[in-house]
Design a protein around this motif. Structure first.
Motif, PDB file in Angstrom:
ATOM      1  N   ARG A   1      35.053  -2.573  16.326  1.00  0.00           N
ATOM      2  CA  ARG A   1      34.850  -3.782  15.519  1.00  0.00           C
ATOM      3  C   ARG A   1      33.902  -3.537  14.345  1.00  0.00           C
ATOM      4  O   ARG A   1      34.153  -3.973  13.218  1.00  0.00           O
ATOM      5  CB  ARG A   1      34.305  -4.932  16.370  1.00  0.00           C
ATOM      6  CG  ARG A   1      34.135  -6.177  15.479  1.00  0.00           C
ATOM      7  CD  ARG A   1      33.404  -7.322  16.132  1.00  0.00           C
ATOM      8  NE  ARG A   1      33.158  -8.313  15.093  1.00  0.00           N
ATOM      9  CZ  ARG A   1      33.843  -9.436  14.945  1.00  0.00           C
ATOM     10  NH1 ARG A   1      34.846  -9.735  15.739  1.00  0.00           N
ATOM     11  NH2 ARG A   1      33.553 -10.274  13.974  1.00  0.00           N
TER      12      ARG A   1
ATOM     13  N   GLN B   1      35.766  -1.643  11.682  1.00  0.00           N
ATOM     14  CA  GLN B   1      36.752  -2.506  11.025  1.00  0.00           C
ATOM     15  C   GLN B   1      36.067  -3.442  10.035  1.00  0.00           C
ATOM     16  O   GLN B   1      36.540  -3.662   8.916  1.00  0.00           O
ATOM     17  CB  GLN B   1      37.483  -3.348  12.091  1.00  0.00           C
ATOM     18  CG  GLN B   1      38.401  -4.430  11.531  1.00  0.00           C
ATOM     19  CD  GLN B   1      39.839  -3.985  11.446  1.00  0.00           C
ATOM     20  OE1 GLN B   1      40.189  -2.906  11.895  1.00  0.00           O
ATOM     21  NE2 GLN B   1      40.669  -4.808  10.846  1.00  0.00           N
ATOM     22  N   SER B   2      34.935  -3.984  10.431  1.00  0.00           N
ATOM     23  CA  SER B   2      34.197  -4.910   9.581  1.00  0.00           C
ATOM     24  C   SER B   2      33.690  -4.211   8.321  1.00  0.00           C
ATOM     25  O   SER B   2      33.866  -4.699   7.203  1.00  0.00           O
ATOM     26  CB  SER B   2      33.023  -5.501  10.359  1.00  0.00           C
ATOM     27  OG  SER B   2      32.214  -6.302   9.530  1.00  0.00           O
TER      28      SER B   2
ATOM     29  N   ALA C   1      42.790  -8.252  11.740  1.00  0.00           N
ATOM     30  CA  ALA C   1      41.771  -8.620  12.722  1.00  0.00           C
ATOM     31  C   ALA C   1      41.945 -10.059  13.193  1.00  0.00           C
ATOM     32  O   ALA C   1      41.745 -10.375  14.370  1.00  0.00           O
ATOM     33  CB  ALA C   1      40.383  -8.424  12.120  1.00  0.00           C
TER      34      ALA C   1
ATOM     35  N   ASP D   1      37.732 -16.184  14.817  1.00  0.00           N
ATOM     36  CA  ASP D   1      36.524 -15.412  14.555  1.00  0.00           C
ATOM     37  C   ASP D   1      35.932 -15.800  13.195  1.00  0.00           C
ATOM     38  O   ASP D   1      36.628 -15.852  12.178  1.00  0.00           O
ATOM     39  CB  ASP D   1      36.848 -13.920  14.553  1.00  0.00           C
ATOM     40  CG  ASP D   1      35.612 -13.068  14.377  1.00  0.00           C
ATOM     41  OD1 ASP D   1      34.951 -12.764  15.380  1.00  0.00           O
ATOM     42  OD2 ASP D   1      35.301 -12.726  13.213  1.00  0.00           O
TER      43      ASP D   1
END
Length: 435
Positions: free
Chosen positions: A128, A131-132, A156, A163
């Motif tokens: 995560r 990816q962010s 995502a 989210d």
């Protein structure tokens, strides 16, 4: 060491970012200015800023500076967890490029250890934190990577539809992409805007995010369904109240106020921010613009006090960021307005002689120097030549339109077409059918 090991790392060096697609100088200035503001970074944002800056230094050819900056990134988060995967990947690449194979292999192994301890949900997915960082980097790097940023956030979202971060990032991506259409004179109407719907969803999930308020304010601006910009003002005022020391927020709110011709309000906001970030070249440029427009609002463009303040801030901005050409072109024009013709000519000459001047900057130079020749020296012939030179660079910026319009205006007053403008337009259309 095998290059295949490096290519398996997920970091700035493997995300297909081309230096030709970005203005590296401007990106560096923005990052350094943000870092200079003494406000707290939530989570790992400061580490990410250093990662981005290090990659820029690499693209500029300064791997030694890149390594020093990555060490700063490492200090921001010394723990070996998912938050340092990208940092360690970048360190492995830079050490390898500098010939330190053993250190590079050490960081590769560190990454593998973290991935074993903190695995991603599936082998095909990014961690995560990775990816962010990748998605936000794509949004910041270049307009050419906006689509990839949107796709990354959307991917995502399909796994985590509610989210907060993914919804915000997706909203910002849509806003940026619609902004490109505005630049092409294809404004997306408020009522039809996917960005507006997504921004409102993001705001419900993250009501304390000042930048969401800013972007919604811009989308409300000149909304065809309203008679005024009250809703836009409400968003902007709220954003400023929430983040009065956020340089990005303040600059955008001030630009909105400038669009509304509220120059004193804009100046008040900018001058307050200047106390926090006195070395921001962007702040000085925006302040100078407001003094310029305030003088125009007063029908007194040669007002000594306002012109002097404008020049003062343009000069300061130029000293802080000599690589940013546009404000310096404006500075040359302001010198001319002050009747400092030799100083103006010198500045224009210095700027044109700069190495590796980008096509957009060169086009702006031709347009502004053409204006200088026409309106300050009364040399229409010289002006026409520079407007033509500007157009021949193609549609690399909105200055192409300005050069064309300048030529059209001259042609309207010159029925004999002394300078062969009609012939130029005809040959230009023949050679550039898409234009």
């Amino acid at each position: 060491m095998s290059e295949d090991k490096l290519k398996l790392l997920s970091c700035h060096f493997t995300w297909d970012l081309q230096k030709e697609d970005a203005d590296l100088n401007f990106l560096e200035v923005k990052i350094r200015e943000r870092l200079a503001v003494k406000c707290e970074y939530e989570g790992n944002l400061k580490q990410r800023e250093f990662n981005f800056l290090a990659f820029i230094k690499h693209l500029q050819g300064f791997d030694d500076e890149a390594l020093k900056t990555l060490q700063l990134a490492k200090k921001e988060h010394p723990d070996d967890d998912g938050s340092v995967i990208v940092t360690y990947g970048n360190l492995a690449w830079v050490h390898s490029l500098m010939g330190s194979v053993t250190k590079a292999e050490t960081y590769i192994e560190k990454v593998n250890e973290i991935l074993r301890a903190f695995p991603a949900p599936s082998p095909a997915e990014l961690h995560r934190e990775v990816q962010s960082e990748k998605a936000w980097l794509l949004l910041k790097f270049s307009r050419k990577t906006y689509v990839r940023a949107k796709e990354s956030f959307l991917e995502a979202l399909q796994k985590e539809p509610d989210d907060k971060e993914w919804n915000t990032g997706f909203a910002f991506s849509l806003f940026r992409l619609e902004g490109l259409k505005i630049g092409q004179y294809k404004r997306v109407q408020f009522e039809e805007s996917p960005a507006v719907l997504q921004l409102k969803k993001a705001l419900n999930l993250d009501p304390d995010n000042a930048m969401i308020h800013v972007y919604l304010g811009f989308k409300c601006y000149k909304n065809t369904k309203t008679l005024n910009n009250a809703e836009a003002w409400q968003y902007m005022t709220q954003a400023l109240a929430m983040a009065p020391d956020n340089l990005s927020v303040v600059l955008r709110v001030a630009k909105f106020m400038k669009k509304e011709q509220c120059y004193d309000k804009s100046l008040k906001v900018l001058l307050e921010m200047l106390k926090i970030a006195p070395d921001s070249s962007r702040l000085h440029h925006e302040i100078a613009n407001n003094y310029r427009w305030k003088a125009m609002q007063m029908n007194d463009t040669h007002n000594p006090e306002l012109l002097g303040l404008c020049i003062q801030h343009l000069e300061k901005g130029a000293s802080l960021n000599p690589g940013y050409i546009y404000p310096q072109l404006e500075l040359a024009q302001r010198y001319a307005e002050r009747k400092q013709m030799a100083k103006a000519e010198q500045k224009f000459t210095e700027l044109f002689a700069l190495p590796d001047l980008k096509p957009a900057d060169r086009q702006a130079w031709h347009r502004m120097y053409g204006d200088f020749k026409q309106y300050r020296w009364g040399s229409e012939k010289a002006a026409v030549e520079h407007y033509k030179q500007g157009m021949m660079l193609g549609r690399v910026s909105t200055e192409w339109i300005t050069c064309r319009n300048r030529l059209r205006k001259i042609l309207q007053n010159d029925r004999r077409d002394t300078y062969g403008i009609r012939t130029f337009f005809h040959s230009f259309r023949t050679e550039n059918k898409d234009d």
